[in-house]
Enzyme design. Structure first.
Site, short mmCIF file in Angstrom:
data_model
loop_
_atom_site.label_atom_id
_atom_site.label_comp_id
_atom_site.label_asym_id
_atom_site.label_seq_id
_atom_site.Cartn_x
_atom_site.Cartn_y
_atom_site.Cartn_z
N HIS A 92 9.08 15.79 25.55
CA HIS A 92 9.28 17.05 26.26
C HIS A 92 8.20 18.07 25.95
O HIS A 92 7.90 18.93 26.76
CB HIS A 92 10.70 17.57 26.04
CG HIS A 92 11.67 16.83 26.91
ND1 HIS A 92 12.39 15.76 26.46
CD2 HIS A 92 11.93 16.94 28.23
CE1 HIS A 92 13.10 15.26 27.46
NE2 HIS A 92 12.84 15.96 28.54
N ARG A 148 14.36 23.20 35.05
CA ARG A 148 14.99 22.66 33.82
C ARG A 148 15.71 23.80 33.12
O ARG A 148 15.10 24.56 32.37
CB ARG A 148 13.93 22.08 32.89
CG ARG A 148 13.25 20.82 33.40
CD ARG A 148 12.27 20.29 32.37
NE ARG A 148 11.85 18.92 32.61
CZ ARG A 148 10.71 18.59 33.23
NH1 ARG A 148 9.88 19.52 33.67
NH2 ARG A 148 10.40 17.32 33.41
N ARG A 169 18.79 22.14 37.76
CA ARG A 169 19.46 21.05 37.06
C ARG A 169 20.40 21.61 36.02
O ARG A 169 20.06 22.55 35.31
CB ARG A 169 18.40 20.18 36.41
CG ARG A 169 18.94 18.96 35.73
CD ARG A 169 17.83 18.03 35.33
NE ARG A 169 17.12 18.50 34.18
CZ ARG A 169 16.09 17.85 33.63
NH1 ARG A 169 15.67 16.73 34.17
NH2 ARG A 169 15.49 18.33 32.57
N GLU A 202 17.89 8.41 36.70
CA GLU A 202 17.15 8.20 35.45
C GLU A 202 17.71 6.97 34.75
O GLU A 202 17.01 6.30 34.00
CB GLU A 202 17.32 9.42 34.53
CG GLU A 202 16.64 10.65 35.09
CD GLU A 202 17.06 11.93 34.38
OE1 GLU A 202 16.21 12.56 33.76
OE2 GLU A 202 18.26 12.28 34.46
N ASN A 204 10.39 9.87 34.36
CA ASN A 204 10.10 9.81 32.91
C ASN A 204 11.20 9.01 32.20
O ASN A 204 10.93 8.06 31.47
CB ASN A 204 10.06 11.22 32.29
CG ASN A 204 9.10 12.12 32.99
OD1 ASN A 204 8.19 11.65 33.67
ND2 ASN A 204 9.27 13.42 32.84
N ASP A 205 12.45 9.43 32.43
CA ASP A 205 13.53 8.71 31.78
C ASP A 205 13.76 7.35 32.42
O ASP A 205 14.06 6.38 31.73
CB ASP A 205 14.82 9.55 31.80
CG ASP A 205 14.85 10.53 30.65
OD1 ASP A 205 14.53 10.12 29.52
OD2 ASP A 205 15.16 11.72 30.86
N ARG A 257 10.25 7.26 25.03
CA ARG A 257 9.21 8.14 25.55
C ARG A 257 8.61 9.04 24.47
O ARG A 257 7.62 9.72 24.70
CB ARG A 257 9.74 8.99 26.74
CG ARG A 257 10.84 9.93 26.37
CD ARG A 257 11.52 10.53 27.60
NE ARG A 257 10.92 11.77 28.04
CZ ARG A 257 11.41 12.54 29.01
NH1 ARG A 257 12.51 12.17 29.67
NH2 ARG A 257 10.83 13.65 29.36
N CYS A 306 10.61 13.71 40.67
CA CYS A 306 10.20 14.91 39.92
C CYS A 306 9.73 14.63 38.50
O CYS A 306 9.58 15.53 37.71
CB CYS A 306 11.33 15.93 39.89
SG CYS A 306 12.78 15.34 39.01
C1 PEP Z 1 12.57 12.79 34.08
O1 PEP Z 1 13.26 12.18 33.25
O2 PEP Z 1 11.70 12.24 34.78
C2 PEP Z 1 12.74 14.24 34.28
C3 PEP Z 1 12.12 14.86 35.26
O3 PEP Z 1 13.51 14.89 33.37
P1 PEP Z 1 13.03 15.33 31.90
O4 PEP Z 1 11.56 15.00 31.81
O5 PEP Z 1 13.31 16.76 31.77
O6 PEP Z 1 13.87 14.47 31.03
MG MG Z 2 14.93 13.16 32.32
#
Ligand code: PEP
Ligand code: MG
Length: 745
Positions: free
Chosen positions: A356, A462, A498, A597, A620-621, A631, A668
């Site tokens: 993050h 976020r 979110r 995710e 990402n997740d 990650r 996203c």
């Molecule tokens: C993701 O997981 O791609 C996402 C956009 O959420 P975050 O990066 O805040 O976990």
């Molecule tokens: Mg995420």
């Protein structure tokens, strides 16, 4: 050899604490010789020419250091490196691979044991011990060396090996966090260092106690200063954390405990470490979650005191220098505590491009390099170049390098200026397909760049970020105030807000989620919110109230795994609408969507029809869970790539399945800002992307330079390949043909 584990950790700790690389290697060979009672310990590291360079020795001729270079494969050292296997023999000279090197004067030594040093799958050096007697080292001794070598290799991986590297600059490699290049002065964040301190006898107990009292006073004043300056910049939330520090610092029991440890004959850092560990355990065991959460503050305070003791913080409080934040993890509050116009770059010893911290750096347009491993000896105020494009950091660079990087910064600014002309242009492919481009935000300070760069809405807000920079849960009114500013700034454009997504690597300082063996699979996102639905109710009410005038709210749920979670959320949403209606608010029920995710949701898309209004892919997740790669883990960061075929094929499946159900899909995650990924996504049918504001115009330029037909053709070819590197090469070459090489530096 006694206390093997203690010896091992003692050596590794000592070495990692040494401030220069030269001290590190000298300490390494000295302490190994001492622990193993051997006559010689030598360290060879691989140089750029592929030779094994003798870098440090205890026992061999000192004049041989940095002079002796063994060509690849030569001698017993070469044999160990090429076979990746230890050699342990009673008389080295008798071995057919033995190579006599006069400069080392090693003819006096016979017993020989050497092990390879391997990092990231690559042999980086060889560690050798020798004895004058003819004897084979025992299995235990060999095992000790192998174990030690595995730990020391991590500390040696970034060794600036050539004299040129040493003189000119130290280059440290990591993984990409956020693109771009930054030049600034290091500002160390307080994470973890105190715990690396070992206990040591106290030389003068009375004067150390006076020193301790003076330190408490000094840090107390420092906190007052910081609180005053932060109060102006980031509001009461962050400055409240400093109140907690003050409270602990003024606690007589804490001050007395350090004093007691000093009287027990421990030096000040050792005494402080023991007291901090003890107090944090006491708080952790408390039942009240608020008090329990204070244990984090105790750790931070410990490091603050330790840093003040080392005197390293003194020079960093000038606010008029460009800053590179440096730390094991750079937290959101570290970021928030630096004036936005002074924060130029981020260097994290841990983490990966999808931590993050990196996500936030991207959204702020701040270059970041992650996962370098601890860089010993780095102090506050050192000049650094953070090259987020090449995933490297230069420490105290020379003039030539500085000029080179200044040129890169100038060119990139010129490109940004040139791209500014695209702000009002449509995001349309050459065959006239419109693509919706949204921005990701979380901090109030990063609302305007999205608007300035022509974002058509906020694809991901976020909400946890305003929660993270405070010292307690924000009230409904406070949340309304924050959300309203975003919704109204984007009046007439959609804002996908979110619900709170904490857990995993996003920990609230005042509600830490402890004792999870596997936090990424634990109490995260919607799971946490549904279990704490009093907090969720407050948040939903705040979102609805904030959107009363603008009516552009869309609610997005994170980390959904099952349809039941959507249904449970809908009950809360309905309830909130009814409550607010009866209180006189005029609420229009927002559209509701979910993030994909969790891979389990992909197969459930056919059952989502009528249940959700849209889907947003959190790549990402989703990549983390599909690839089973954390990650946040620097050790596996180089394996993590969202253009892995396994991820791309699942995204294709999501798009196809959602199309059948008529559910709109957007994406996203960080993938939306990666030009290579974007070409494939367009080719697979993605038409809505949300990314950090800093990337919007780059991606718009790409979209305006390619046709859907071209993207489809490239995506088809890419999906035939088996490896992310092959995919990157294929698409990268196509981007170059389109004249877009500058987008993929
Ligand atoms: C993701 O997981 O791609 C996402 C956009 O959420 P975050 O990066 O805040 O976990
Ligand atoms: Mg995420």
């Amino acid at each position: 050899m006694k206390n093997v584990i203690q010896q091992l950790s003692h050596i590794v700790q000592e070495v990692s604490l040494a401030s220069t690389y030269e001290q590190k290697v000298a300490l390494m060979v000295e302490s190994i010789s001492e622990a193993m009672l051997v006559d010689v310990c030598s360290l060879y590291l691989l140089n750029k020419e592929g030779e094994m360079l003798l870098l440090a020795t205890h026992g061999l001729a000192a004049s041989a250091v940095r002079t002796v270079k063994l060509p690849a494969g030569a001698g017993l050292v070469g044999l160990v490196a090429s076979t990746r296997h230890p050699v342990n023999i009673a008389d080295a000279e008798k071995h057919p691979a033995y190579l006599y090197i006069a400069e080392t004067q090693e003819e006096r030594y016979h017993g020989f044991c050497a092990i390879p040093l391997v990092f990231g799958g690559r042999v980086i050096g060889v560690l050798v011990v020798q004895s004058s007697e003819k004897r084979q080292f025992s299995k235990n001794e060999e095992g000790f060396l192998v174990t030690l070598g595995a730990q020391l290799a991590v500390l040696l991986a970034n060794y600036p090996i050539s004299a040129e590297d040493m003189e000119l600059s130290a280059r440290v490699a990591g993984v990409k966090g956020s693109p771009g290049v930054a030049i600034g002065y290091s500002y160390l964040c307080d994470h973890g260092e105190l715990y690396e301190v070992s206990d040591s006898p106290c030389l003068d107990i009375e004067s150390t106690i006076s020193e301790w009292h003076a330190l408490v006073k000094w840090v107390s004043n420092q906190i007052d200063d910081e609180k005053r300056s932060l109060g102006k910049d980031v509001g009461e939330g962050v400055s409240g954390i400093f109140n907690a520090y003050k409270m602990l610092l003024n606690d007589p029991a804490f001050v007395a405990e350090v004093e007691h440890n000093i009287r027990d004959n421990n030096w000040l850092p050792g005494a402080l470490k023991l007291a901090i560990l003890h107090f944090s355990e006491v708080f952790l065991a408390m039942e009240d979650p608020y008090l329990q959460a204070r244990h984090e503050d105790i750790h931070h305070l410990g490091n603050k005191l330790f840093n003040a003791w080392k005197g390293t913080r003194a020079s960093t409080h000038e606010v008029d220098v460009d800053i590179v934040l440096v730390g094991q993890q750079v937290s959101i509050s570290d970021i928030a505590s630096v004036a936005a116009n002074r924060l130029k770059g981020i260097l994290c010893f841990g983490g990966s491009g999808l931590s993050h911290t990196a996500v936030l750096a991207n959204s702020l347009g701040v270059p970041a390099v992650m996962g370098t491993g601890r860089i010993g000896g780095l102090i506050d105020g050192q000049l650094l170049i953070v090259d987020g494009d090449q995933a490297q950091v230069h420490i105290s660079p020379n003039k030539v390098l500085l000029n080179e990087y200044r040129k890169i910064i100038r060119e990139s600014k010129a490109l940004t200026r040139q791209l500014r002309n695209l702000r009002q242009e449509p995001a349309e492919t050459t065959d006239k397909q419109e693509i919706r481009l949204y921005t990701n935000t979380g901090l109030l300070t990063d609302i305007s760049p999205g608007l300035n760069n022509g974002a058509q809405g906020v694809g991901l807000y976020r909400t946890e970020i305003p929660f993270l920079i405070r010292d307690s849960f924000p009230s409904e009114d406070e949340q309304v105030n924050v959300y309203r500013q975003v919704l109204e700034a984007y009046d007439g454009k959609p804002v996908f807000m979110r619900t709170l997504d904490i857990g995993g690597d996003k920990q609230l300082p005042y509600f830490p989620i402890q004792n999870e063996e596997n936090p990424a699979l634990g109490w995260r996102g919607i799971r946490f919110s549904l279990d704490n639905n009093q907090l969720l109710m407050t948040q939903v009410r705040a979102m609805l109230r904030a959107s009363e005038r603008s009516n552009n709210l869309q609610i997005l749920l994170p980390m959904v795994t099952s349809i039941q979670e959507i249904e449970q959320f809908k009950e809360i949403l309905d309830d909130a609408c009814v409550q607010l209606g009866s209180e006189g608010y005029v609420i229009v029920k927002p559209r509701l969507g979910i993030m994909i995710e969790v891979p389990a949701l992909i197969a459930q898309i056919p059952f989502l029809a009528g249940k959700v209004d849209f889907i947003s892919i959190g790549s990402n997740d989703l990549s983390q869970y599909l690839l089973a790669l954390d990650r946040n883990n620097a050790r596996v960061a180089s394996r993590y790539d969202h253009v892995h075929p396994g991820v791309l094929l699942e995204i294709k499946r999501i798009l196809e399945s959602a199309k059948v159900q008529n559910i709109p899909v957007s994406l996203c995650g960080e993938m939306a800002a990666d030009p290579v990924a974007v070409v494939i996504l367009l080719g697979m049918g993605m038409r809505t992307l949300s990314m950090s504001a800093a990337k919007l115009l780059y991606i718009k330029k790409l979209i305006r330079s390619i046709s859907i037909a071209q993207a489809e053709e490239i995506a088809d070819r890419a999906l035939q390949l088996n490896h992310p590197d092959q995919i990157r090469k294929l698409v990268g070459d196509e981007l170059k043909k389109l004249g877009l090489a500058e987008l993929i530096r």
